[in-house]
Design a protein around this motif. Sequence first.
Motif, PDB file in Angstrom:
ATOM      1  N   ARG A  10       0.834  -1.208   0.000  1.00 42.68           N
ATOM      2  CA  ARG A  10       0.000   0.000   0.000  1.00 42.68           C
ATOM      3  C   ARG A  10       0.865   1.255   0.000  1.00 42.68           C
ATOM      4  N   ASP A  11       1.982   1.248   0.761  1.00 42.79           N
ATOM      5  CA  ASP A  11       2.869   2.413   0.827  1.00 42.79           C
ATOM      6  C   ASP A  11       3.498   2.724  -0.527  1.00 42.79           C
ATOM      7  N   VAL A  12       3.891   1.685  -1.256  1.00 43.56           N
ATOM      8  CA  VAL A  12       4.491   1.897  -2.581  1.00 43.56           C
ATOM      9  C   VAL A  12       3.440   2.415  -3.542  1.00 43.56           C
ATOM     10  N   GLY A  13       2.235   1.926  -3.382  1.00 42.44           N
ATOM     11  CA  GLY A  13       1.129   2.411  -4.200  1.00 42.44           C
ATOM     12  C   GLY A  13       0.740   1.432  -5.278  1.00 42.44           C
ATOM     13  N   GLU A  14      -0.532   1.093  -5.266  1.00 39.93           N
ATOM     14  CA  GLU A  14      -1.062   0.139  -6.237  1.00 39.93           C
ATOM     15  C   GLU A  14      -0.788   0.600  -7.667  1.00 39.93           C
ATOM     16  N   GLU A  15      -0.933   1.898  -7.913  1.00 41.69           N
ATOM     17  CA  GLU A  15      -0.732   2.405  -9.280  1.00 41.69           C
ATOM     18  C   GLU A  15       0.700   2.205  -9.762  1.00 41.69           C
ATOM     19  N   ASN A  16       1.677   2.280  -8.867  1.00 41.84           N
ATOM     20  CA  ASN A  16       3.073   2.032  -9.255  1.00 41.84           C
ATOM     21  C   ASN A  16       3.293   0.571  -9.618  1.00 41.84           C
ATOM     22  N   PHE A  17       2.698  -0.320  -8.860  1.00 42.49           N
ATOM     23  CA  PHE A  17       2.809  -1.734  -9.179  1.00 42.49           C
ATOM     24  C   PHE A  17       2.087  -2.062 -10.475  1.00 42.49           C
ATOM     25  N   GLU A  18       0.923  -1.428 -10.687  1.00 43.17           N
ATOM     26  CA  GLU A  18       0.177  -1.676 -11.918  1.00 43.17           C
ATOM     27  C   GLU A  18       0.981  -1.235 -13.129  1.00 43.17           C
ATOM     28  N   ARG A  19       1.669  -0.107 -13.011  1.00 39.73           N
ATOM     29  CA  ARG A  19       2.506   0.359 -14.125  1.00 39.73           C
ATOM     30  C   ARG A  19       3.619  -0.632 -14.423  1.00 39.73           C
ATOM     31  N   ALA A  20       4.100  -1.290 -13.410  1.00 36.53           N
ATOM     32  CA  ALA A  20       5.169  -2.272 -13.602  1.00 36.53           C
ATOM     33  C   ALA A  20       4.604  -3.649 -13.954  1.00 36.53           C
ATOM     34  N   HIS A  21       3.286  -3.764 -14.035  1.00 38.05           N
ATOM     35  CA  HIS A  21       2.607  -5.012 -14.396  1.00 38.05           C
ATOM     36  C   HIS A  21       2.911  -6.146 -13.425  1.00 38.05           C
ATOM     37  N   VAL A  22       3.082  -5.820 -12.167  1.00 35.42           N
ATOM     38  CA  VAL A  22       3.344  -6.861 -11.184  1.00 35.42           C
ATOM     39  C   VAL A  22       2.326  -6.878 -10.050  1.00 35.42           C
ATOM     40  N   TYR A  23       1.436  -5.905 -10.008  1.00 35.74           N
ATOM     41  CA  TYR A  23       0.518  -5.799  -8.882  1.00 35.74           C
ATOM     42  C   TYR A  23      -0.318  -7.066  -8.704  1.00 35.74           C
ATOM     43  N   ASP A  24      -0.914  -7.569  -9.775  1.00 43.47           N
ATOM     44  CA  ASP A  24      -1.768  -8.751  -9.661  1.00 43.47           C
ATOM     45  C   ASP A  24      -0.991  -9.956  -9.158  1.00 43.47           C
ATOM     46  N   THR A  25       0.235 -10.114  -9.639  1.00 45.96           N
ATOM     47  CA  THR A  25       1.067 -11.231  -9.184  1.00 45.96           C
ATOM     48  C   THR A  25       1.419 -11.079  -7.712  1.00 45.96           C
ATOM     49  N   LEU A  26       1.833  -9.877  -7.305  1.00 48.52           N
ATOM     50  CA  LEU A  26       2.159  -9.645  -5.895  1.00 48.52           C
ATOM     51  C   LEU A  26       0.941  -9.869  -5.010  1.00 48.52           C
ATOM     52  N   LYS A  27      -0.201  -9.364  -5.437  1.00 45.46           N
ATOM     53  CA  LYS A  27      -1.416  -9.515  -4.646  1.00 45.46           C
ATOM     54  C   LYS A  27      -1.787 -10.991  -4.521  1.00 45.46           C
ATOM     55  N   SER A  28      -1.692 -11.718  -5.610  1.00 45.20           N
ATOM     56  CA  SER A  28      -1.998 -13.145  -5.585  1.00 45.20           C
ATOM     57  C   SER A  28      -1.023 -13.901  -4.684  1.00 45.20           C
ATOM     58  N   ASP A  29       0.270 -13.621  -4.842  1.00 44.38           N
ATOM     59  CA  ASP A  29       1.284 -14.299  -4.025  1.00 44.38           C
ATOM     60  C   ASP A  29       1.173 -13.910  -2.561  1.00 44.38           C
ATOM     61  N   PHE A  30       0.697 -12.690  -2.277  1.00 45.81           N
ATOM     62  CA  PHE A  30       0.489 -12.244  -0.905  1.00 45.81           C
ATOM     63  C   PHE A  30      -0.642 -13.024  -0.244  1.00 45.81           C
ATOM     64  N   GLU A  31      -1.655 -13.380  -1.035  1.00 44.54           N
ATOM     65  CA  GLU A  31      -2.838 -14.046  -0.505  1.00 44.54           C
ATOM     66  C   GLU A  31      -2.749 -15.565  -0.520  1.00 44.54           C
ATOM     67  N   GLN A  32      -1.906 -16.135  -1.391  1.00 46.04           N
ATOM     68  CA  GLN A  32      -1.859 -17.584  -1.567  1.00 46.04           C
ATOM     69  C   GLN A  32      -0.921 -18.243  -0.555  1.00 46.04           C
ATOM     70  N   PRO A  33      -1.427 -19.222   0.200  1.00 46.06           N
ATOM     71  CA  PRO A  33      -0.548 -19.930   1.132  1.00 46.06           C
ATOM     72  C   PRO A  33       0.603 -20.598   0.375  1.00 46.06           C
ATOM     73  N   LEU A  34       1.721 -20.767   1.048  1.00 50.13           N
ATOM     74  CA  LEU A  34       2.882 -21.403   0.422  1.00 50.13           C
ATOM     75  C   LEU A  34       2.532 -22.797  -0.084  1.00 50.13           C
ATOM     76  N   TYR A  35       1.751 -23.518   0.661  1.00 51.59           N
ATOM     77  CA  TYR A  35       1.234 -24.816   0.245  1.00 51.59           C
ATOM     78  C   TYR A  35      -0.116 -25.003   0.944  1.00 51.59           C
ATOM     79  N   PRO A  36      -0.954 -25.898   0.445  1.00 52.91           N
ATOM     80  CA  PRO A  36      -2.284 -26.079   1.048  1.00 52.91           C
ATOM     81  C   PRO A  36      -2.180 -26.381   2.550  1.00 52.91           C
ATOM     82  N   GLY A  37      -2.934 -25.627   3.311  1.00 48.70           N
ATOM     83  CA  GLY A  37      -2.954 -25.812   4.757  1.00 48.70           C
ATOM     84  C   GLY A  37      -1.898 -25.020   5.515  1.00 48.70           C
ATOM     85  N   CYS A  38      -0.998 -24.356   4.813  1.00 48.17           N
ATOM     86  CA  CYS A  38       0.050 -23.561   5.468  1.00 48.17           C
ATOM     87  C   CYS A  38      -0.535 -22.226   5.914  1.00 48.17           C
ATOM     88  N   SER A  39      -0.419 -21.940   7.208  1.00 48.15           N
ATOM     89  CA  SER A  39      -0.923 -20.661   7.711  1.00 48.15           C
ATOM     90  C   SER A  39       0.211 -19.739   8.131  1.00 48.15           C
TER      91      SER A  39
END
Length: 78
Positions: A10-39
């Motif tokens: 959030r501090d870097v800014g969603e728009e900066n990540f979107e310009r770099a075309h990495v926001y969706d990947t970062l957001k997905s990787d931020f939300e996805q557990p490393l493996y099923p059941g990993c908290s």
Amino acid sequence: MDDNLEEMIRDVGEENFERAHVYDTLKSDFEQPLYPGCSMFTRLSATLRLFSLKARNGWTDKSFTEMVGVIEGDASRR
């Protein structure tokens, strides 16, 4: 695990990540557990933790790549 990753993104800014075309990947990787059941780790937090270890301990790119290969091999056996 409280790495404040969401706050950092959030501090870097969603728009900066979107310009770099990495926001969706970062957001997905931020939300996805490393493996099923990993908290404890998400894909992003685990990646950042490994890179932090690499930097703090002066691992070479070769040794880091080999270590990640070992981890990936172990993960594929689950």
